[in-house]
Design a protein around this motif. Structure first.
Motif, PDB file in Angstrom:
ATOM      1  N   SER A 184      60.632  74.385  34.918  1.00  0.00           N
ATOM      2  CA  SER A 184      62.177  74.733  34.455  1.00  0.00           C
ATOM      3  C   SER A 184      62.652  73.699  33.386  1.00  0.00           C
ATOM      4  N   ALA A 185      61.921  72.688  33.393  1.00  0.00           N
ATOM      5  CA  ALA A 185      62.246  71.696  32.076  1.00  0.00           C
ATOM      6  C   ALA A 185      61.755  72.146  30.692  1.00  0.00           C
TER       7      ALA A 185
ATOM      8  N   VAL B 196      53.031  63.395  40.832  1.00  0.00           N
ATOM      9  CA  VAL B 196      53.447  62.097  40.756  1.00  0.00           C
ATOM     10  C   VAL B 196      53.408  61.804  39.153  1.00  0.00           C
ATOM     11  N   GLY B 197      54.474  61.014  38.837  1.00  0.00           N
ATOM     12  CA  GLY B 197      54.498  60.743  37.328  1.00  0.00           C
ATOM     13  C   GLY B 197      54.399  61.711  36.503  1.00  0.00           C
ATOM     14  N   ALA B 198      53.721  61.599  35.476  1.00  0.00           N
ATOM     15  CA  ALA B 198      53.625  62.629  34.526  1.00  0.00           C
ATOM     16  C   ALA B 198      53.254  64.052  34.761  1.00  0.00           C
ATOM     17  N   VAL B 199      52.439  64.106  35.905  1.00  0.00           N
ATOM     18  CA  VAL B 199      51.851  65.427  36.395  1.00  0.00           C
ATOM     19  C   VAL B 199      52.905  66.184  36.776  1.00  0.00           C
ATOM     20  N   ASP B 200      53.994  65.353  37.409  1.00  0.00           N
ATOM     21  CA  ASP B 200      54.987  66.337  37.922  1.00  0.00           C
ATOM     22  C   ASP B 200      55.915  66.796  37.107  1.00  0.00           C
ATOM     23  N   ARG B 201      56.344  66.106  35.740  1.00  0.00           N
ATOM     24  CA  ARG B 201      57.028  66.479  34.877  1.00  0.00           C
ATOM     25  C   ARG B 201      56.298  67.666  33.935  1.00  0.00           C
ATOM     26  N   LEU B 202      54.972  67.444  33.833  1.00  0.00           N
ATOM     27  CA  LEU B 202      54.232  68.320  33.066  1.00  0.00           C
ATOM     28  C   LEU B 202      54.105  69.773  33.634  1.00  0.00           C
ATOM     29  N   THR B 203      54.176  69.689  35.013  1.00  0.00           N
ATOM     30  CA  THR B 203      53.895  70.995  35.835  1.00  0.00           C
ATOM     31  C   THR B 203      55.354  71.626  36.201  1.00  0.00           C
ATOM     32  N   ASP B 204      56.361  71.189  35.642  1.00  0.00           N
ATOM     33  CA  ASP B 204      57.869  71.525  36.215  1.00  0.00           C
ATOM     34  C   ASP B 204      58.205  72.441  35.127  1.00  0.00           C
TER      35      ASP B 204
END
Length: 166
Positions: A118-119, A108-116
């Motif tokens: 590919s980005a 969720v939220g920041a956790v999703d972005r930080l663990t992706d």
């Protein structure tokens, strides 16, 4: 000893350090039924049902032996109009005690972005393979060589050559 009796012993001991595996408590039967998903909606068994039929067989005792447990299952299955063999198979196939619940990663939220991975960009991008798994120390371009020279020195290894006499 058959597989079902082995499963019975495992659930007897589950959560009870003093148990020898020869008698099961109502709490352990409820854990077993819950893990086998008998308390879920399509099934018509409830915790109250297990308590009622357990106490009918136990007759004041707090545990049931393997033989009494089989009688308990038979009584419960007949009362709930279920096939006893299907009940046993479902109890056998539910796995070892406590193995059904797993913890999933939070996305969720920041956790999703930080663990992706590919980005990731720049040098961080090189630290992961195509599946997103980290490469560890091999994924770092700038590794310390421990040769005794500073990082920006261009003439590494030439000192001894210049000191030799012709």
């Amino acid at each position: 000893m058959d597989e079902f009796q082995e499963q019975f012993k495992k659930f007897c001991k589950f959560g009870d350090t003093k148990s020898k595996g020869d008698a099961i408590t109502l709490t352990s039967t409820d854990k077993w039924f819950r893990q086998a998903k008998f308390f879920d909606k399509p099934s018509n068994i409830t915790g109250a049902d297990t308590a009622i039929y357990f106490n009918k067989i136990a007759k004041g005792k707090k545990t049931l032996s393997y033989k009494e447990f089989l009688e308990y299952l038979d009584t419960l299955a007949k009362a709930k109009k279920m096939d006893i063999d299907e009940v046993k198979v479902k109890l056998l196939l539910c796995g070892d005690p406590g193995t059904t619940s797993t913890t999933a990663a939070v996305k969720v939220g920041a956790v999703d972005r930080l663990t992706d991975t590919s980005a990731y960009t720049g040098t961080h991008k090189e630290r992961f393979d195509a599946s997103g798994k980290g490469k560890g120390i091999e994924g770092r371009q700038e590794r310390a060589e421990n040769t005794g020279y500073v990082g920006g020195y261009k003439g590494a290894g030439t000192y001894d050559k210049s000191r030799k006499k012709n």
